[in-house]
Design a protein around this motif. Structure first.
Motif, PDB file in Angstrom:
ATOM      1  N   MET A 102       0.824  -1.201   0.000  1.00 17.35           N
ATOM      2  CA  MET A 102       0.000   0.000   0.000  1.00 17.35           C
ATOM      3  C   MET A 102       0.865   1.261   0.000  1.00 17.35           C
ATOM      4  O   MET A 102       0.608   2.199  -0.766  1.00 17.35           O
ATOM      5  CB  MET A 102      -0.941   0.008   1.219  1.00 17.35           C
ATOM      6  CG  MET A 102      -2.060  -1.003   1.165  1.00 17.35           C
ATOM      7  SD  MET A 102      -2.959  -1.158   2.743  1.00 17.35           S
ATOM      8  CE  MET A 102      -3.739   0.471   2.870  1.00 17.35           C
ATOM      9  N   ALA A 103       1.880   1.290   0.852  1.00 15.75           N
ATOM     10  CA  ALA A 103       2.769   2.460   0.920  1.00 15.75           C
ATOM     11  C   ALA A 103       3.524   2.645  -0.391  1.00 15.75           C
ATOM     12  O   ALA A 103       3.618   3.761  -0.914  1.00 15.75           O
ATOM     13  CB  ALA A 103       3.748   2.313   2.085  1.00 15.75           C
ATOM     14  N   ARG A 104       4.033   1.560  -0.940  1.00 13.48           N
ATOM     15  CA  ARG A 104       4.751   1.625  -2.221  1.00 13.48           C
ATOM     16  C   ARG A 104       3.823   2.122  -3.327  1.00 13.48           C
ATOM     17  O   ARG A 104       4.182   3.000  -4.112  1.00 13.48           O
ATOM     18  CB  ARG A 104       5.318   0.254  -2.577  1.00 13.48           C
ATOM     19  CG  ARG A 104       5.918   0.129  -3.967  1.00 13.48           C
ATOM     20  CD  ARG A 104       7.167   0.906  -4.216  1.00 13.48           C
ATOM     21  NE  ARG A 104       8.227   0.451  -3.349  1.00 13.48           N
ATOM     22  CZ  ARG A 104       9.293   1.197  -3.036  1.00 13.48           C
ATOM     23  NH1 ARG A 104       9.440   2.387  -3.548  1.00 13.48           N
ATOM     24  NH2 ARG A 104      10.206   0.746  -2.234  1.00 13.48           N
ATOM     25  N   GLY A 105       2.609   1.578  -3.377  1.00 12.35           N
ATOM     26  CA  GLY A 105       1.653   1.984  -4.395  1.00 12.35           C
ATOM     27  C   GLY A 105       1.265   3.447  -4.281  1.00 12.35           C
ATOM     28  O   GLY A 105       1.156   4.158  -5.285  1.00 12.35           O
ATOM     29  N   ALA A 106       1.070   3.915  -3.057  1.00  8.67           N
ATOM     30  CA  ALA A 106       0.711   5.324  -2.850  1.00  8.67           C
ATOM     31  C   ALA A 106       1.846   6.243  -3.278  1.00  8.67           C
ATOM     32  O   ALA A 106       1.620   7.249  -3.962  1.00  8.67           O
ATOM     33  CB  ALA A 106       0.345   5.557  -1.389  1.00  8.67           C
ATOM     34  N   LEU A 107       3.055   5.899  -2.904  1.00 10.96           N
ATOM     35  CA  LEU A 107       4.204   6.732  -3.258  1.00 10.96           C
ATOM     36  C   LEU A 107       4.411   6.743  -4.769  1.00 10.96           C
ATOM     37  O   LEU A 107       4.648   7.805  -5.368  1.00 10.96           O
ATOM     38  CB  LEU A 107       5.458   6.234  -2.537  1.00 10.96           C
ATOM     39  CG  LEU A 107       6.596   7.242  -2.386  1.00 10.96           C
ATOM     40  CD1 LEU A 107       6.161   8.488  -1.615  1.00 10.96           C
ATOM     41  CD2 LEU A 107       7.772   6.591  -1.683  1.00 10.96           C
ATOM     42  N   ASP A 108       4.275   5.591  -5.401  1.00 10.32           N
ATOM     43  CA  ASP A 108       4.454   5.491  -6.850  1.00 10.32           C
ATOM     44  C   ASP A 108       3.375   6.237  -7.625  1.00 10.32           C
ATOM     45  O   ASP A 108       3.595   6.628  -8.772  1.00 10.32           O
ATOM     46  CB  ASP A 108       4.449   4.024  -7.302  1.00 10.32           C
ATOM     47  CG  ASP A 108       5.710   3.277  -6.890  1.00 10.32           C
ATOM     48  OD1 ASP A 108       6.683   3.918  -6.440  1.00 10.32           O
ATOM     49  OD2 ASP A 108       5.696   2.036  -7.003  1.00 10.32           O
ATOM     50  N   ARG A 109       2.209   6.433  -7.014  1.00 12.28           N
ATOM     51  CA  ARG A 109       1.084   7.080  -7.696  1.00 12.28           C
ATOM     52  C   ARG A 109       0.908   8.537  -7.269  1.00 12.28           C
ATOM     53  O   ARG A 109      -0.164   9.122  -7.448  1.00 12.28           O
ATOM     54  CB  ARG A 109      -0.200   6.292  -7.428  1.00 12.28           C
ATOM     55  CG  ARG A 109      -0.224   4.960  -8.163  1.00 12.28           C
ATOM     56  CD  ARG A 109      -1.239   4.000  -7.570  1.00 12.28           C
ATOM     57  NE  ARG A 109      -1.351   2.768  -8.330  1.00 12.28           N
ATOM     58  CZ  ARG A 109      -0.461   1.775  -8.309  1.00 12.28           C
ATOM     59  NH1 ARG A 109       0.631   1.877  -7.574  1.00 12.28           N
ATOM     60  NH2 ARG A 109      -0.654   0.687  -9.032  1.00 12.28           N
TER      61      ARG A 109
END
Length: 165
Positions: free
Chosen positions: A90-97
């Motif tokens: 979730m954290a990776r996805g949020a940062l990437d988006r």
């Protein structure tokens, strides 16, 4: 005196998060599940928060975690939505988006149902990831079952603390 619907303790901590991140020139992104947007709501209570909060993803369902944040279905199937693996994704996805410098993700069991022997009501998992950081920092916490609102408030405070520089 505040006209906020949120507890003073949460608003005061949100003010610190906004002030300290603004001073550091940092922006944040959130990936919230059990808090349902309370972390974003706390930050937006503060004038000037638009300089700090890039965006917030409220991904309450597993399907939303997958479609909005790119959490792989096999992570949820193997470990569950309330797991270190899930909040990492979730954290990776949020940062990437986003265009943010730091991401905080939160997923948990606020109750009154949904708990198990291995993951009782009050279990909440957090992840924090900064731009350029390879591996998120994560922790699982257990908050006393003080009712659904109490667990969500405690989780919101913890997530805000993780946003401090």
């Amino acid at each position: 005196m505040t006209d906020s619907l949120l507890p003073k303790e949460i608003v005061d901590l949100a003010r610190r998060v906004v002030e300290e991140n603004a001073a550091a020139g940092r922006t944040v992104v959130l990936a919230e599940s059990c808090t349902g947007g309370l972390v974003a709501a706390a930050l937006t209570e503060i004038a000037g928060s638009s300089a700090v909060l890039d965006r917030s993803f409220v991904t309450y369902s597993n399907a939303a975690k997958q479609s909005e944040l790119g959490v792989a279905s096999d992570i949820i199937e193997a470990f569950g939505a309330v797991s270190v693996a899930c909040v990492y994704a979730m954290a990776r996805g949020a940062l990437d988006r986003s265009d943010a410098d730091i991401a905080v993700a939160v997923s948990g069991i606020a109750g009154p149902g949904g708990g198990t022997d291995g993951k009782p009501v009050g279990t909440v998992v957090f992840a924090r990831l900064e731009k350029g950081q390879e591996q998120p920092e994560a922790e699982e916490r257990f908050f006393e079952d003080t009712g659904r609102s109490g667990v969500r408030s405690q989780a919101t405070l913890c997530a805000l603390e993780l946003l401090l520089p």
